[in-house]
Design an enzyme around this catalytic site. Structure first.
Site, short mmCIF file in Angstrom:
data_model
loop_
_atom_site.label_atom_id
_atom_site.label_comp_id
_atom_site.label_asym_id
_atom_site.label_seq_id
_atom_site.Cartn_x
_atom_site.Cartn_y
_atom_site.Cartn_z
N ASP A 252 0.85 -1.19 0.00
CA ASP A 252 0.00 0.00 0.00
C ASP A 252 0.89 1.24 0.00
O ASP A 252 2.10 1.16 0.21
CB ASP A 252 -0.97 -0.01 1.18
CG ASP A 252 -0.28 -0.10 2.52
OD1 ASP A 252 0.93 0.21 2.60
OD2 ASP A 252 -0.93 -0.48 3.49
N SER A 253 0.27 2.39 -0.22
CA SER A 253 1.06 3.61 -0.42
C SER A 253 1.46 4.30 0.87
O SER A 253 2.32 5.17 0.88
CB SER A 253 0.25 4.60 -1.26
OG SER A 253 -0.86 5.10 -0.51
N GLY A 254 0.80 3.93 1.97
CA GLY A 254 1.00 4.62 3.24
C GLY A 254 -0.05 5.67 3.53
O GLY A 254 -0.14 6.17 4.65
N GLY A 255 -0.86 6.01 2.53
CA GLY A 255 -1.84 7.08 2.71
C GLY A 255 -2.88 6.78 3.78
O GLY A 255 -3.24 7.64 4.58
N PHE A 256 -3.38 5.53 3.82
CA PHE A 256 -4.41 5.20 4.81
C PHE A 256 -3.86 5.28 6.23
O PHE A 256 -4.51 5.80 7.14
CB PHE A 256 -4.99 3.80 4.55
CG PHE A 256 -5.97 3.37 5.61
CD1 PHE A 256 -7.27 3.85 5.58
CD2 PHE A 256 -5.59 2.52 6.63
CE1 PHE A 256 -8.18 3.47 6.56
CE2 PHE A 256 -6.49 2.15 7.62
CZ PHE A 256 -7.80 2.62 7.58
N ASP B 250 -2.60 8.39 -2.18
CA ASP B 250 -3.89 9.08 -2.24
C ASP B 250 -4.19 9.68 -0.88
O ASP B 250 -3.51 9.40 0.11
CB ASP B 250 -5.01 8.14 -2.66
CG ASP B 250 -5.25 7.03 -1.62
OD1 ASP B 250 -4.28 6.62 -0.96
OD2 ASP B 250 -6.40 6.59 -1.48
N GLN C 87 -11.45 7.43 -5.42
CA GLN C 87 -12.04 7.97 -4.20
C GLN C 87 -13.41 8.59 -4.53
O GLN C 87 -13.97 8.32 -5.57
CB GLN C 87 -11.09 8.99 -3.58
CG GLN C 87 -9.82 8.39 -2.98
CD GLN C 87 -10.06 7.63 -1.70
OE1 GLN C 87 -11.15 7.65 -1.11
NE2 GLN C 87 -9.04 6.93 -1.21
N GLY D 74 -11.31 4.39 0.23
CA GLY D 74 -12.35 5.06 1.00
C GLY D 74 -13.45 4.15 1.48
O GLY D 74 -14.55 4.61 1.82
N ASP E 82 -7.81 -7.24 0.48
CA ASP E 82 -6.87 -7.44 1.59
C ASP E 82 -7.57 -7.05 2.87
O ASP E 82 -8.46 -6.21 2.87
CB ASP E 82 -5.61 -6.59 1.40
CG ASP E 82 -5.83 -5.14 1.84
OD1 ASP E 82 -5.48 -4.80 2.99
OD2 ASP E 82 -6.36 -4.35 1.03
#
EC number: 2.4.2.29
Length: 380
Positions: free
Chosen positions: A92-96, A147, A190, A217, A267
């Site tokens: 994952d990108s780390g955004g969450f 994101d 999103q 989201g 996931d």
């Protein structure tokens, strides 16, 4: 950027089964990805994860950049070697996690500055830095664009501002990713629960040219019914030839209903999180092994799941392990749950190929009716 071949072999309604082909191996879809947050699927050996039937696992950018550090992972051979996993890996990108865990976040058009939830140290994450961590340092086969996640609920204005920023960051992520022969990048859609914004975001992300498409989201407190409604309003704007991934989902009933709406990848930390807290997922519904009624129950957790943890240990033994606070309890139960989720995906794939998915869906809706997420449930 490589776009991995995605071959759909059968459909039933909107549900579809196929194979996503990567240089490190095939991913059978629909696919459930066990979450390896800190380079480990909690309480399991990677051999157990593979033997359970997983073709791909997920690594976590936020946690690994903070500890032990992405540069250190690279020096140690990359995340595949570090974690002893030789199959495909998505990060994952780390955004969450910046949205859900980090302290004192400061968002700007170019990225986000935040303080670590571990020690309060300050860090900076931009689209380019996220790609550097995922693709270059960790060595992910599939990376995710950076994101911005929004609260749920949020206003239409807030959701549109956020998706516009995410579209911009998606293009910056693509620019940073560049040309790679053996790695690909997924974009993230999103728009909260607003149909016009989901359409706007989907069309924008599709036009940018990613190798796969994710619905972000979700699993942020909206509940099962709203999750399904959001998927319904988004999928019609997605092409058939790219894999579709719903992030952070979910409970078994969420997976079945998402597949029915055309989703290919998932996931969630639920199998091992439930395992650490005494909840077993079975074909007949969830079982809380700490319940007193299992104290002398000699039956296995679920004989239909081909896993030693499912077949070889009694419910009474599980009850004892959790009551005694023994480490073996969470280890065995996490193993069983991981195997069950993979068995579920295997059965879903087979049912679509054989034209009996709707019959399976109806049966499982009845067995799991009480497990639907309610609004404000914590993301699993």
């Amino acid at each position: 950027m490589a776009v991995f071949p995605f071959e759909i072999s059968a459909t039933e309604g909107k549900a579809r089964t196929g194979v996503l082909k990567t240089p490190r191996g095939d991913i059978r879809t629909p696919a459930f990805m066990p979450v390896g947050t800190a380079g480990t699927v909690k309480a399991l050996y990677m051999d157990q994860v593979k033997d359970a039937g997983a073709d791909i696992i997920l690594g976590n950018t936020y946690h690994l950049m903070l500890r032990p550090g992405a540069e250190r992972v690279q020096r140690l051979g990359g995340l595949h070697a570090f974690a002893h996993w030789n199959g495909p890996m998505l990060t994952d990108s780390g955004g969450f996690q910046v949205w859900s865990l980090a302290q004192l976040r400061k968002m700007d058009p170019d990225g986000v500055t935040f303080q670590s939830h571990i020690d309060g140290s300050t860090h900076r994450l931009t689209p380019a830095r996220s790609i550097e961590i995922q693709a270059d340092l960790l060595g992910a086969d599939i990376s995710m664009q950076l994101d911005e996640c929004t609260d749920y609920p949020c206003t239409h204005e807030e959701a549109e501002r956020s998706l516009d920023l995410s579209l911009d960051w998606g293009q910056r992520s693509l620019d940073a990713f560049g040309d790679r022969d053996a790695q690909t990048l997924f974009g993230i859609i999103q728009g909260s629960n607003y149909a016009d914004l989901r359409e706007k975001s989907a069309k924008g992300v599709v036009s940018q040219g990613f190798g796969g498409l994710a619905l972000g989201g979700l699993a942020v407190g909206e509940g099962h019914d709203q999750m399904c409604a959001t998927i319904d309003m988004t999928v019609p704007h997605l092409p058939d030839h790219l894999p579709r991934y719903v992030m952070g989902v979910g409970k078994p009933i969420d997976l079945v209903e998402s597949v029915a709406r055309g989703i290919d990848m998932f996931d969630c930390v639920l199998p091992t999180r439930s395992g650490r807290h005494g909840q077993a997922w079975t074909w007949d519904g969830p079982v809380n092994v700490k319940n007193a009624r299992f104290a002398e129950d000699v039956s296995p957790l679920d004989e239909a799941v081909n896993c030693p943890a499912s077949q070889d240990y009694s419910r009474a033994y599980y009850h004892h392990l959790f009551k005694a606070g023994e480490y073996l309890g969470p280890m065995l139960l996490s193993w069983h749950n991981t195997a069950f989720f993979q068995a579920l995906m295997q059965e879903i794939r087979a049912s679509i190929a054989e034209g009996r998915f709707e019959a399976l869906r109806t049966r499982l809706q009845t067995a799991w009716a009480s497990t639907k997420s309610s609004p404000k449930d914590e993301r699993a």
